[in-house]
Design an enzyme around this catalytic site. Sequence first.
Site, short mmCIF file in Angstrom:
data_model
loop_
_atom_site.label_atom_id
_atom_site.label_comp_id
_atom_site.label_asym_id
_atom_site.label_seq_id
_atom_site.Cartn_x
_atom_site.Cartn_y
_atom_site.Cartn_z
N GLN A 135 0.79 -0.76 0.06
CA GLN A 135 0.52 0.18 0.22
C GLN A 135 0.39 1.43 -0.48
OE1 GLN A 135 -2.59 -1.89 3.65
NE2 GLN A 135 -4.15 -0.59 2.53
N HIS A 146 0.89 -9.01 4.09
CA HIS A 146 -0.11 -8.54 4.70
C HIS A 146 -0.30 -8.78 3.12
CE1 HIS A 146 -1.92 -4.89 6.60
NE2 HIS A 146 -2.59 -4.91 5.50
N ASN A 172 -1.17 -10.82 8.60
CA ASN A 172 -2.15 -10.22 8.07
C ASN A 172 -3.20 -10.58 8.15
OD1 ASN A 172 -3.36 -6.70 8.83
ND2 ASN A 172 -3.81 -7.06 6.79
N GLU A 173 -5.15 -10.23 9.34
CA GLU A 173 -6.18 -10.63 8.78
C GLU A 173 -6.54 -11.83 7.83
OE1 GLU A 173 -7.95 -7.03 7.95
OE2 GLU A 173 -7.03 -6.13 9.55
N TYR A 176 -11.43 -1.98 13.78
CA TYR A 176 -11.80 -0.74 13.14
C TYR A 176 -13.03 -0.75 13.81
CZ TYR A 176 -8.42 -0.21 9.70
OH TYR A 176 -7.12 -0.64 9.10
N GLU A 194 -4.55 -2.18 14.43
CA GLU A 194 -4.88 -1.08 13.24
C GLU A 194 -6.82 -0.39 14.15
OE1 GLU A 194 -5.61 -2.33 9.45
OE2 GLU A 194 -3.21 -3.52 9.04
N TRP A 243 -4.04 3.16 12.42
CA TRP A 243 -4.20 2.88 10.67
C TRP A 243 -4.48 4.34 9.92
CZ3 TRP A 243 -1.96 -0.41 7.33
CH2 TRP A 243 -1.83 -0.03 6.41
N GLU A 287 -4.99 1.69 -1.33
CA GLU A 287 -6.10 1.14 -0.76
C GLU A 287 -6.81 -0.37 -1.19
OE1 GLU A 287 -7.09 0.95 2.52
OE2 GLU A 287 -8.53 0.46 2.57
N TRP A 288 -6.11 -1.00 -1.58
CA TRP A 288 -7.03 -1.94 -2.12
C TRP A 288 -7.68 -1.54 -3.15
CZ3 TRP A 288 -3.03 -4.91 -0.58
CH2 TRP A 288 -2.98 -5.00 0.66
N PHE A 296 -7.25 6.57 4.04
CA PHE A 296 -6.89 6.96 6.18
C PHE A 296 -5.56 7.20 6.52
CE2 PHE A 296 -10.12 2.72 4.48
CZ PHE A 296 -10.99 2.29 5.71
C1 GAL Z 1 -6.78 -3.22 7.21
C2 GAL Z 1 -6.03 -3.66 5.93
C3 GAL Z 1 -5.31 -2.73 6.01
C4 GAL Z 1 -6.31 -1.23 5.11
C5 GAL Z 1 -6.82 -0.82 6.57
C6 GAL Z 1 -8.39 -0.24 5.45
O1 GAL Z 1 -8.04 -4.69 7.48
O2 GAL Z 1 -5.61 -4.73 6.91
O3 GAL Z 1 -4.84 -3.04 5.06
O4 GAL Z 1 -7.14 -1.32 4.44
O5 GAL Z 1 -7.48 -2.41 6.29
O6 GAL Z 1 -9.56 0.08 4.99
#
Ligand code: GAL
Length: 607
Positions: free
Chosen positions: A134, A236, A281-282, A423, A507, A558, A565-566, A574
């Site tokens: 990212q 990640h 990661n996740e 989050y 995060e 974060w 952002e993907w 963010f």
């Molecule tokens: C998380 C992810 C991050 C970032 C963030 C905000 O799930 O690990 O890479 O994209 O969400 O959407």
Amino acid sequence: MLSLSLTSRWVSLLYALILATTFAVSAPSSLDLTHEQLGIDLFSRQEKSDSGAGGKKYTLEELWAEVEKGSPVKYAAEQEVRKGPFTHEDIYVPKDPYSQPFLTPDYKSIKDTKVGHLKFPKGFKYGVASAAAQVEGAVKTDGRGPSIWDYVAHQYPSSIYDQSTPDIADNHYYLYEYDIARIKKMGVSTYSFSISWSRVLPLGRGEVNQKGLDFYDRFIDAIIDAGIEPVATLFHWDVPLALEYEYGSYRSERIVDDFVAYAEIAFKRWGHKVKSWVTHNEPGVFCPRYDSTLPLNATNPTQYDGHESRFRCTYHLLKAHGEAVSLYRSLKESGQVAKDGEIGIKLDNSYPLPYDSASPADVENAARAEAFNVGIWAEPIFGSGDWPKIIKEAVPSDLLISFTAKDKELIKGSADFFALDGYDIRITKSLPSPQYDSCKQNTSDPNWPICADGSKLAYSQSLKGGWTLGQQADPLAPWLYNSAGAIRWYGKKLKEMYPSKKYYLTEFGFAEPYESDKTEIHQIREDTARSQYMVDYLSEILLSIHEDNVPWAGIFAWSLLDNFEWYIGLRLRFGMQYVNFTDPSLPRTFKRSFIELRDFMNDHLEG
Ligand code: GAL
């Protein structure tokens, strides 16, 4: 798509795009396409293979040629490391907003009434977070191999909202010294980043890329020299494209050895300097993506697809994690990494609140959602060592791979801390009866496995009665809202369900609504929703420590910067620092949220 919206935040991201594409003229529309829709013959490139054996091997040149069939890779304007010493202007922190009269909102008074003089415990980590794909850019530089994200962004540009790529992103590869100087100025004590697997091993395994190692040597040293503690994540989401082509990456058991070999290189090289490690990661966002969507389906060389892929990934990822942790611990024993090092895995999502707490079906659905999103990882690691009971009952045995006694021994206890990417707190509502029961029995039902009712966005965002838990983020992140009020509730649940000596909030962050539509820097910088989110979350974490005895040991906001952002590309922001992506030098500007974060930490960190 909406019907799937509770299964993961990544799915919700896809949903965001679909929402956006529904309303935006000429917006891209192929985000969530299957192979058939994309016109890809899965097996044209290589033979079908069982558990990965026999896929074709590509050279680095061939892999980049595949990526660049779509469009050529772009390079940053600055291709030299921006060196210090940095001037006052370089790391200029805008004047404390409170030096200006009449500033609203006044978070200082909010937090003072809530948390008074409470302190975080000694050694508490004040961190910011990023991820290689990212922020780094320089994707084809110094021998790096492509990852699946390079492939997808170039081959299927319309799958990314603004058709951007990770090619340059924040150019952190060259601007890291500058970025580190800036976070140092903000008093940050810990920086959580990820290592790009294909920068270290361009083909995912085999030959090591010396220049990749050199980069991370310099990068980690720069962090430490700034007095900041590095926290490294090994994976990640940026699967080396070679491993995806060759054997379908996490679909195959072969990933376990390849991941552990990569981890070993990293541990032995940086294990004395980096004392906190995260293997993955996740995974709860990552593995379900094997079901049907890009980028993971675009190159599938195996015959596994659908749910089969997802559960194979889950099992292999847990094994890869367990093996890597076991290796790390033995290296620690023999003094090959820091004696005081620690290792874990970052999990996302929450125990959702039932939409209607008086409805037994919603209450049961919340437990089911927890099991599929969190428990499926956390129970093997922090609990019994086995799949949660709900999972064993819900997933047919031909899909769910059983753990052997040896697997259980390996995975149980394989984390020194519980790392939560927390989050928000989800809400869930079951499908209406009798669809709920039939969905649970039918793996072909589009709502399986959670069988939540996603027919209205409100069902995942509000409780019965129609109110959400807090402010919504940008419409491109429809999954996200400020639900700080429920954090303490979830903290208590975590402690009870998955006991650990330490919890990190690895995060948390917020996408300021409509930030990308703003054109003036003073408007962009005044990110009041993100600031509010930060102050609210940190206040609740403080209360969770002091009133509920949850041993939180650090927070990682974060994100360091606006970034790639993907699926939403550079459009969804963010960052606690604004990045002007239209200026080739990619200037950074601190937003108010970073100042609020700094002030909060200054006020509440011990000594
Ligand atoms: C998380 C992810 C991050 C970032 C963030 C905000 O799930 O690990 O890479 O994209 O969400 O959407």
